[in-house]
Design an enzyme around this catalytic site. Structure first.
Site, PDB file in Angstrom:
ATOM      1  N   TYR A 155       7.856   1.864   0.793  1.00  0.00           N
ATOM      2  CA  TYR A 155       7.710   3.260   0.396  1.00  0.00           C
ATOM      3  C   TYR A 155       6.265   3.715   0.563  1.00  0.00           C
ATOM      4  CZ  TYR A 155       8.384   7.593  -2.187  1.00  0.00           C
ATOM      5  OH  TYR A 155       8.434   8.919  -2.529  1.00  0.00           O
ATOM      6  N   LYS A 159       4.784   6.644   3.096  1.00  0.00           N
ATOM      7  CA  LYS A 159       4.113   7.845   2.589  1.00  0.00           C
ATOM      8  C   LYS A 159       2.646   7.914   3.017  1.00  0.00           C
ATOM      9  CE  LYS A 159       7.654   9.760   0.714  1.00  0.00           C
ATOM     10  NZ  LYS A 159       8.185  11.027   1.280  1.00  0.00           N
TER      11      LYS A 159
END
Length: 278
Positions: A155, A159
């Protein structure tokens, strides 16, 4: 930079079937914008579309990781909406697990969704956005694109990459009619962590415990987050922190770029524990 007048113009919103995407769509429609709702969830899109005020809205059931489908989507959007003014990329998912628990396939899947889906739709719609006298692209990044916690490697990678894409694209488009901004949310009650994926190697009960612990850290309502996102888009802001926690993490990462985890570790202890048996 002069704010946008969204009345009568079209905003394309990905991840629009729920959460922040749905809330953003409702607020833009209430301001008089036409919205093009994009998501894989047909039922969710239909429900959101039925809740919108105004007319001229369209629904598009598309998997953004499918290159051919995104190319076709761009054609459909341009045909249906002569004035594509803004793109807001809210689509995304999560993945729980440590590096020892995750497979390459699981990490690649999340990168496809969070990064390449964002890049794909942005590249496809950029020619149409350039035809507007003033247009803006808003990418939803994350506080984990500012500071990378343990237990969230794929994740955080995705990002940080969205952040890099947004900043580089903003520099490439400098001086054009299209501006680019990124939003860094922290703790929005969207259910992303509860409905996201976890490494197959994790006991489902352990994964649920970690997800519930993470969800307990979320305090911002989607409607409140949407107001910030819409305002940042209309005002064509380059960088927006969403929530008090995001501002704190941003400051912490700037002040102690190699030691911020020492301050984050304790509050995240249960949320990153995907090994302790229940």
């Amino acid at each position: 930079m002069r704010p946008l007048d969204v009345r009568g113009a079209t905003s394309v919103i990905t991840g629009a079937a729920s959460g922040m995407g749905a809330a953003v769509a409702r607020q833009l429609a209430a301001r008089g914008a036409r919205v093009a709702l994009v998501d894989r969830n047909a039922d969710g899109l239909a429900a959101v579309a039925a809740s919108l005020s105004g007319t001229g809205h369209t629904v598009h059931v598309v998997d953004l990781t499918d290159d051919d489908a995104v190319t076709a989507l761009a054609g459909d959007l341009i045909a249906a909406h002569p004035r594509l003014q803004t793109l807001i990329t809210c689509a995304g998912s999560s993945m729980l697990g440590s590096i020892d628990q995750l497979t390459m396939a699981e990490m690649r899947w999340l990168m496809d969704v969070n990064l390449w889906g964002t890049v794909n739709i942005t590249q496809a719609l950029l020619p149409a956005l350039r035809r507007e006298p003033a247009a803006h692209i808003t990418h939803l990044a994350s506080v984990y694109g500012l500071a990378a916690p343990a237990g969230r490697i794929p994740y955080a990678m995705s990002k940080f990459a969205v952040r890099g894409f947004s900043e580089a694209l903003r520099h490439e488009l400098e001086g054009s009619s299209v501006s680019v901004g990124a939003i860094y949310p922290a703790g929005v009650k969207t259910g992303i962590i509860l409905h996201g994926r976890y490494a197959a190697a994790i006991d489902p009960a352990v994964a649920d415990r970690a997800a519930q612990a993470q969800a307990q850290m979320y305090h911002t309502e989607p409607a409140d987050a949407a107001r910030t996102i819409v305002d940042a888009t209309v005002r064509r802001r380059a960088r927006t922190m969403l929530g008090r926690e995001a501002r704190l993490v941003d400051l912490l990462a700037r002040l102690t770029p190699t030691r911020y985890w020492s301050a984050m570790r304790r509050p995240m202890k249960e949320a990153i524990d995907t090994t302790t048996p229940i």
